[in-house]
Design a protein around this motif. Structure first.
Motif, mmCIF file in Angstrom:
data_model
loop_
_atom_site.group_PDB
_atom_site.id
_atom_site.type_symbol
_atom_site.label_atom_id
_atom_site.label_comp_id
_atom_site.label_asym_id
_atom_site.label_seq_id
_atom_site.Cartn_x
_atom_site.Cartn_y
_atom_site.Cartn_z
ATOM 1 N N ARG A 129 0.822 -1.211 0.000
ATOM 2 C CA ARG A 129 0.000 0.000 0.000
ATOM 3 C C ARG A 129 0.858 1.264 0.000
ATOM 4 O O ARG A 129 0.488 2.275 -0.565
ATOM 5 N N THR A 130 2.014 1.198 0.624
ATOM 6 C CA THR A 130 2.895 2.365 0.702
ATOM 7 C C THR A 130 3.340 2.815 -0.684
ATOM 8 O O THR A 130 3.416 4.016 -0.950
ATOM 9 N N ALA A 131 3.618 1.875 -1.554
ATOM 10 C CA ALA A 131 4.024 2.227 -2.923
ATOM 11 C C ALA A 131 2.885 2.950 -3.644
ATOM 12 O O ALA A 131 3.108 3.945 -4.335
ATOM 13 N N LEU A 132 1.667 2.468 -3.454
ATOM 14 C CA LEU A 132 0.513 3.121 -4.062
ATOM 15 C C LEU A 132 0.302 4.505 -3.470
ATOM 16 O O LEU A 132 -0.007 5.462 -4.189
ATOM 17 N N LEU A 133 0.491 4.639 -2.192
ATOM 18 C CA LEU A 133 0.335 5.944 -1.556
ATOM 19 C C LEU A 133 1.401 6.935 -2.032
ATOM 20 O O LEU A 133 1.113 8.119 -2.200
ATOM 21 N N CYS A 134 2.613 6.452 -2.291
ATOM 22 C CA CYS A 134 3.649 7.336 -2.856
ATOM 23 C C CYS A 134 3.244 7.828 -4.232
ATOM 24 O O CYS A 134 3.417 9.009 -4.560
ATOM 25 N N TYR A 135 2.692 6.938 -5.040
ATOM 26 C CA TYR A 135 2.208 7.331 -6.367
ATOM 27 C C TYR A 135 1.081 8.355 -6.232
ATOM 28 O O TYR A 135 1.042 9.356 -6.933
ATOM 29 N N TRP A 136 0.173 8.094 -5.299
ATOM 30 C CA TRP A 136 -0.945 9.009 -5.092
ATOM 31 C C TRP A 136 -0.468 10.373 -4.610
ATOM 32 O O TRP A 136 -0.973 11.406 -5.061
ATOM 33 N N VAL A 137 0.507 10.407 -3.716
ATOM 34 C CA VAL A 137 1.050 11.689 -3.248
ATOM 35 C C VAL A 137 1.634 12.466 -4.426
ATOM 36 O O VAL A 137 1.476 13.687 -4.515
ATOM 37 N N ASN A 138 2.257 11.759 -5.353
ATOM 38 C CA ASN A 138 2.787 12.413 -6.551
ATOM 39 C C ASN A 138 1.646 13.060 -7.350
ATOM 40 O O ASN A 138 1.755 14.205 -7.801
ATOM 41 N N ILE A 139 0.538 12.345 -7.488
ATOM 42 C CA ILE A 139 -0.618 12.894 -8.203
ATOM 43 C C ILE A 139 -1.210 14.083 -7.441
ATOM 44 O O ILE A 139 -1.585 15.090 -8.036
ATOM 45 N N VAL A 140 -1.285 13.968 -6.120
ATOM 46 C CA VAL A 140 -1.811 15.071 -5.302
ATOM 47 C C VAL A 140 -0.955 16.320 -5.486
ATOM 48 O O VAL A 140 -1.469 17.431 -5.628
ATOM 49 N N ASP A 155 -11.282 25.370 -11.611
ATOM 50 C CA ASP A 155 -11.149 25.027 -10.185
ATOM 51 C C ASP A 155 -11.858 23.714 -9.860
ATOM 52 O O ASP A 155 -11.292 22.817 -9.231
ATOM 53 N N ARG A 156 -13.116 23.612 -10.290
ATOM 54 C CA ARG A 156 -13.932 22.419 -10.004
ATOM 55 C C ARG A 156 -13.303 21.165 -10.589
ATOM 56 O O ARG A 156 -13.253 20.124 -9.935
ATOM 57 N N ARG A 157 -12.849 21.268 -11.814
ATOM 58 C CA ARG A 157 -12.277 20.091 -12.485
ATOM 59 C C ARG A 157 -11.061 19.565 -11.720
ATOM 60 O O ARG A 157 -10.920 18.351 -11.531
ATOM 61 N N ILE A 158 -10.206 20.461 -11.259
ATOM 62 C CA ILE A 158 -9.023 20.043 -10.507
ATOM 63 C C ILE A 158 -9.445 19.425 -9.181
ATOM 64 O O ILE A 158 -8.962 18.352 -8.793
ATOM 65 N N LEU A 159 -10.349 20.091 -8.465
ATOM 66 C CA LEU A 159 -10.757 19.596 -7.140
ATOM 67 C C LEU A 159 -11.501 18.263 -7.221
ATOM 68 O O LEU A 159 -11.291 17.375 -6.391
ATOM 69 N N ILE A 160 -12.359 18.109 -8.222
ATOM 70 C CA ILE A 160 -13.084 16.849 -8.388
ATOM 71 C C ILE A 160 -12.117 15.720 -8.730
ATOM 72 O O ILE A 160 -12.205 14.623 -8.175
ATOM 73 N N ALA A 161 -11.177 16.004 -9.616
ATOM 74 C CA ALA A 161 -10.190 14.977 -9.976
ATOM 75 C C ALA A 161 -9.383 14.552 -8.757
ATOM 76 O O ALA A 161 -9.182 13.354 -8.520
ATOM 77 N N GLN A 162 -8.954 15.514 -7.959
ATOM 78 C CA GLN A 162 -8.162 15.180 -6.772
ATOM 79 C C GLN A 162 -8.991 14.392 -5.761
ATOM 80 O O GLN A 162 -8.471 13.475 -5.121
ATOM 81 N N ALA A 163 -10.259 14.719 -5.628
ATOM 82 C CA ALA A 163 -11.127 13.964 -4.714
ATOM 83 C C ALA A 163 -11.300 12.522 -5.201
ATOM 84 O O ALA A 163 -11.273 11.580 -4.399
ATOM 85 N N LEU A 164 -11.454 12.348 -6.506
ATOM 86 C CA LEU A 164 -11.588 10.993 -7.050
ATOM 87 C C LEU A 164 -10.291 10.201 -6.904
ATOM 88 O O LEU A 164 -10.318 9.012 -6.592
ATOM 89 N N TYR A 165 -9.154 10.859 -7.131
ATOM 90 C CA TYR A 165 -7.872 10.182 -6.909
ATOM 91 C C TYR A 165 -7.733 9.772 -5.442
ATOM 92 O O TYR A 165 -7.202 8.700 -5.141
ATOM 93 N N ALA A 166 -8.190 10.614 -4.532
ATOM 94 C CA ALA A 166 -8.133 10.277 -3.104
ATOM 95 C C ALA A 166 -9.002 9.056 -2.802
ATOM 96 O O ALA A 166 -8.598 8.177 -2.033
ATOM 97 N N CYS A 167 -10.187 9.005 -3.409
ATOM 98 C CA CYS A 167 -11.047 7.825 -3.232
ATOM 99 C C CYS A 167 -10.342 6.574 -3.746
ATOM 100 O O CYS A 167 -10.401 5.517 -3.118
ATOM 101 N N GLY A 168 -9.690 6.715 -4.882
ATOM 102 C CA GLY A 168 -8.935 5.589 -5.428
ATOM 103 C C GLY A 168 -7.826 5.149 -4.496
ATOM 104 O O GLY A 168 -7.595 3.955 -4.299
ATOM 105 N N ALA A 169 -7.137 6.102 -3.922
ATOM 106 C CA ALA A 169 -6.052 5.769 -2.991
ATOM 107 C C ALA A 169 -6.603 5.077 -1.746
ATOM 108 O O ALA A 169 -5.987 4.148 -1.223
#
Length: 145
Positions: A55-66, A98-112
């Motif tokens: 999971r840590t490897a996935l979280l590192c990838y997600w932090v990069n996306i964040v 603004d919305r597009r960025i925030l929605i994408a980041q929220a969805l990436y967080a759900c994925g993480a």
């Protein structure tokens, strides 16, 4: 997966740049920081590839996306608040960016967060989010945002 990630963020940055009338020193440094985070993506992708069960490897990838999303958002906020956008950029366009960025980041967080249950489900969800945003201008269910 990282190629698709970079393509999505590059399109997002290009959409922002199309609305800029000019830049300034602060905006330039934000874009340099954005490019630095882009340069880390191959490392986080390789880490995920080599240690896909962790999971840590996935979280590192997600932090990069964040971080990519955070700098893209910061860039737009700096440009719009600093009066750097073109006069013909409407408030609706600014809010949509603004919305597009925030929605994408929220969805990436759900994925993480799905990595709590299964790293593969998490990766699959992130890929689906990326595919949506890659094709959103014409096909994506979030294109109305």
């Amino acid at each position: 997966m990282s190629f698709l990630t970079l393509g999505i963020f590059w399109n997002g940055q290009q959409a922002q740049l199309n609305h800029l009338e000019r830049g300034d020193r602060h905006l330039t440094w934000i874009h340099i920081a954005f490019l630095f985070v882009v340069s880390i993506l191959p490392f986080s992708t390789r880490l995920l590839t080599d240690f896909i069960h962790y999971r840590t490897a996935l979280l590192c990838y997600w932090v990069n996306i964040v971080l990519l999303g955070a700098f893209l958002y910061l860039s737009w906020r700096c440009a719009s608040r600093g009066g750097l956008v073109t006069a013909d950029t409407s408030i609706e366009v600014s809010k949509a960016i603004d919305r597009r960025i925030l929605i994408a980041q929220a969805l990436y967080a759900c994925g993480a967060l799905l990595c709590i249950f299964d790293p593969y489900a998490s990766i699959a969800f992130i890929v689906l989010v990326q595919l949506n945003f890659a094709f959103a201008p014409k096909l994506g269910w979030l294109s109305r945002f």
